[in-house]
Design a protein around this motif. Structure first.
Motif, PDB file in Angstrom:
ATOM      1  N   ALA A 186      15.407   8.032  -9.911  1.00 16.06           N
ATOM      2  CA  ALA A 186      13.968   7.869 -10.128  1.00 16.06           C
ATOM      3  C   ALA A 186      13.696   7.370 -11.545  1.00 16.06           C
ATOM      4  N   ALA A 187      14.394   7.923 -12.532  1.00 18.58           N
ATOM      5  CA  ALA A 187      14.179   7.504 -13.926  1.00 18.58           C
ATOM      6  C   ALA A 187      14.544   6.033 -14.120  1.00 18.58           C
ATOM      7  N   ILE A 188      15.667   5.602 -13.557  1.00 15.63           N
ATOM      8  CA  ILE A 188      16.090   4.205 -13.682  1.00 15.63           C
ATOM      9  C   ILE A 188      15.111   3.295 -12.962  1.00 15.63           C
ATOM     10  N   TYR A 189      14.716   3.683 -11.759  1.00 14.46           N
ATOM     11  CA  TYR A 189      13.751   2.914 -10.978  1.00 14.46           C
ATOM     12  C   TYR A 189      12.422   2.807 -11.729  1.00 14.46           C
ATOM     13  N   ASN A 190      11.935   3.922 -12.229  1.00 12.57           N
ATOM     14  CA  ASN A 190      10.643   3.928 -12.916  1.00 12.57           C
ATOM     15  C   ASN A 190      10.662   3.078 -14.174  1.00 12.57           C
ATOM     16  N   ASP A 191      11.773   3.062 -14.884  1.00  9.81           N
ATOM     17  CA  ASP A 191      11.885   2.198 -16.058  1.00  9.81           C
ATOM     18  C   ASP A 191      11.728   0.730 -15.641  1.00  9.81           C
ATOM     19  N   GLY A 249       9.643  -3.958 -16.549  1.00 14.03           N
ATOM     20  CA  GLY A 249      10.269  -5.231 -16.216  1.00 14.03           C
ATOM     21  C   GLY A 249       9.761  -5.811 -14.924  1.00 14.03           C
ATOM     22  N   THR A 250      10.367  -6.920 -14.548  1.00 14.69           N
ATOM     23  CA  THR A 250       9.976  -7.599 -13.322  1.00 14.69           C
ATOM     24  C   THR A 250      11.102  -7.636 -12.298  1.00 14.69           C
ATOM     25  N   ALA A 251      12.100  -6.772 -12.450  1.00 12.79           N
ATOM     26  CA  ALA A 251      13.151  -6.679 -11.440  1.00 12.79           C
ATOM     27  C   ALA A 251      12.592  -6.052 -10.168  1.00 12.79           C
ATOM     28  N   ILE A 252      11.627  -5.163 -10.329  1.00 13.14           N
ATOM     29  CA  ILE A 252      10.926  -4.539  -9.207  1.00 13.14           C
ATOM     30  C   ILE A 252       9.468  -4.966  -9.330  1.00 13.14           C
ATOM     31  N   TRP A 253       8.899  -5.456  -8.261  1.00 10.14           N
ATOM     32  CA  TRP A 253       7.516  -5.920  -8.314  1.00 10.14           C
ATOM     33  C   TRP A 253       6.527  -4.839  -7.931  1.00 10.14           C
ATOM     34  N   ASN A 254       6.997  -3.639  -7.716  1.00 12.69           N
ATOM     35  CA  ASN A 254       6.091  -2.507  -7.490  1.00 12.69           C
ATOM     36  C   ASN A 254       5.444  -2.127  -8.813  1.00 12.69           C
ATOM     37  N   GLU A 255       4.288  -1.518  -8.721  1.00 17.38           N
ATOM     38  CA  GLU A 255       3.587  -1.045  -9.906  1.00 17.38           C
ATOM     39  C   GLU A 255       3.418   0.468  -9.882  1.00 17.38           C
ATOM     40  N   THR A 256       3.925   1.115  -8.838  1.00 21.10           N
ATOM     41  CA  THR A 256       3.811   2.553  -8.666  1.00 21.10           C
ATOM     42  C   THR A 256       5.173   3.198  -8.868  1.00 21.10           C
ATOM     43  N   THR A 257       5.230   4.185  -9.728  1.00 19.46           N
ATOM     44  CA  THR A 257       6.480   4.900  -9.960  1.00 19.46           C
ATOM     45  C   THR A 257       6.726   5.902  -8.827  1.00 19.46           C
ATOM     46  N   SER A 301      20.058  -4.437  -4.119  1.00 19.95           N
ATOM     47  CA  SER A 301      19.415  -4.124  -5.399  1.00 19.95           C
ATOM     48  C   SER A 301      20.458  -3.497  -6.309  1.00 19.95           C
ATOM     49  N   VAL A 302      20.400  -3.846  -7.584  1.00 21.97           N
ATOM     50  CA  VAL A 302      21.262  -3.261  -8.606  1.00 21.97           C
ATOM     51  C   VAL A 302      20.405  -2.966  -9.824  1.00 21.97           C
ATOM     52  N   TYR A 303      20.457  -1.724 -10.299  1.00 21.24           N
ATOM     53  CA  TYR A 303      19.675  -1.316 -11.470  1.00 21.24           C
ATOM     54  C   TYR A 303      20.555  -0.537 -12.427  1.00 21.24           C
ATOM     55  N   VAL A 304      20.419  -0.844 -13.710  1.00 20.80           N
ATOM     56  CA  VAL A 304      21.191  -0.180 -14.753  1.00 20.80           C
ATOM     57  C   VAL A 304      20.218   0.437 -15.742  1.00 20.80           C
ATOM     58  N   ALA A 305      20.507   1.670 -16.151  1.00 23.23           N
ATOM     59  CA  ALA A 305      19.671   2.357 -17.135  1.00 23.23           C
ATOM     60  C   ALA A 305      19.621   1.549 -18.427  1.00 23.23           C
ATOM     61  N   ALA A 306      18.489   1.566 -19.091  1.00 23.62           N
ATOM     62  CA  ALA A 306      18.291   0.768 -20.306  1.00 23.62           C
ATOM     63  C   ALA A 306      19.393   0.993 -21.333  1.00 23.62           C
ATOM     64  N   GLU A 307      19.782   2.246 -21.531  1.00 25.85           N
ATOM     65  CA  GLU A 307      20.781   2.553 -22.554  1.00 25.85           C
ATOM     66  C   GLU A 307      22.194   2.125 -22.178  1.00 25.85           C
ATOM     67  N   ALA A 308      22.416   1.735 -20.911  1.00 23.33           N
ATOM     68  CA  ALA A 308      23.750   1.334 -20.467  1.00 23.33           C
ATOM     69  C   ALA A 308      23.856  -0.173 -20.224  1.00 23.33           C
ATOM     70  N   ALA A 349      17.077 -11.478  -4.068  1.00 19.95           N
ATOM     71  CA  ALA A 349      15.740 -11.992  -4.368  1.00 19.95           C
ATOM     72  C   ALA A 349      15.444 -11.593  -5.811  1.00 19.95           C
ATOM     73  N   ILE A 350      15.396 -12.571  -6.710  1.00 22.24           N
ATOM     74  CA  ILE A 350      15.336 -12.308  -8.143  1.00 22.24           C
ATOM     75  C   ILE A 350      14.169 -13.050  -8.773  1.00 22.24           C
ATOM     76  N   GLU A 351      13.459 -12.381  -9.663  1.00 27.55           N
ATOM     77  CA  GLU A 351      12.370 -13.022 -10.395  1.00 27.55           C
ATOM     78  C   GLU A 351      12.967 -14.179 -11.208  1.00 27.55           C
ATOM     79  N   ALA A 352      12.347 -15.335 -11.124  1.00 27.51           N
ATOM     80  CA  ALA A 352      12.907 -16.562 -11.695  1.00 27.51           C
ATOM     81  C   ALA A 352      13.185 -16.471 -13.195  1.00 27.51           C
ATOM     82  N   GLY A 353      12.460 -15.649 -13.906  1.00 32.69           N
ATOM     83  CA  GLY A 353      12.687 -15.507 -15.335  1.00 32.69           C
ATOM     84  C   GLY A 353      13.878 -14.641 -15.695  1.00 32.69           C
ATOM     85  N   ASN A 354      14.473 -13.976 -14.713  1.00 30.78           N
ATOM     86  CA  ASN A 354      15.617 -13.096 -14.957  1.00 30.78           C
ATOM     87  C   ASN A 354      16.903 -13.925 -14.892  1.00 30.78           C
TER      88      ASN A 354
END
Length: 185
Positions: free
Chosen positions: A19-24, A29-37, A89-96, A124-129
């Motif tokens: 949840a913490a990684i997802y919410n970050d 960022g724009t890796a996830i286009w949701n706006e709700t944590t 989907s692949v997500y990495v914590a900011a500090e890692a 499916a990736i945001e073009a700026g990433n």
């Protein structure tokens, strides 16, 4: 793999970290286009739904078993004709970030998909990433399309890039009777 991390299957005890990684990613960022944590219960429900469909969730953990990143795949589209194709989907914590965990997680996820008999993996990736797009290309993904302004976040339009990796050399799909039950939608 970065020496300080190992991979394992996600467990319910990882829900807070996921949840913490997802919410970050939602908030910053724009890796996830949701706006709700979400919260740990939301991630547990997501994990249960993925596992019920036979989809993997991998986590990268440090020596103290703290989650530094996660990866999963699921249905690309929820129709029977797409049952051999998954989106990941692949997500990495900011500090890692910057330690190579994204590549490690994605490489392991590709192998999971091959082992499970999947035929195609879609990104499916945001073009700026650009970093994510380049990582996928290094692992064999090929850009198959761009869709301008299909999303919005942070007060601006977002463009979506689709990349595809064919996972096997099958000329024809397996007969439905021979397809593992987890592939039936």
């Amino acid at each position: 793999m970065p020496a300080a991390y190992t991979l394992r299957a996600a467990a319910p005890r990882d829900a807070d970290a996921l949840a913490a990684i997802y919410n970050d990613a939602v908030l910053n960022g724009t890796a996830i286009w949701n706006e709700t944590t979400t919260d740990a219960e939301g991630r547990r429900a997501w994990m249960e739904a993925r596992h019920a469909r036979g989809f993997p969730i991998l986590v990268a953990v440090d020596a103290a078993d703290r989650v530094a990143g996660y990866a999963s795949y699921g249905d690309w589209r929820p129709f029977e004709g797409f049952r051999h194709t998954v989106e990941h989907s692949v997500y990495v914590a900011a500090e890692a970030r910057g330690a190579g965990l994204g590549r490690v997680l994605l490489t392991a996820l590709i192998e999971e998909a091959r082992t499970a008999g999947r035929h195609v993996m879609v990104a499916a990736i945001e073009a700026g990433n650009v970093a994510s797009i380049r990582l996928h290309e290094k692992l064999g993904f090929v850009e198959r399309g761009r869709m301008p302004q299909v999303g919005a976040k942070f007060g601006r339009w977002l463009d979506l890039v689709f990349l595809q990796l064919v996972l096997d050399a099958a000329d024809t799909p397996p007969d439905a009777r021979e397809t593992p039950a987890s592939l039936h939608g």
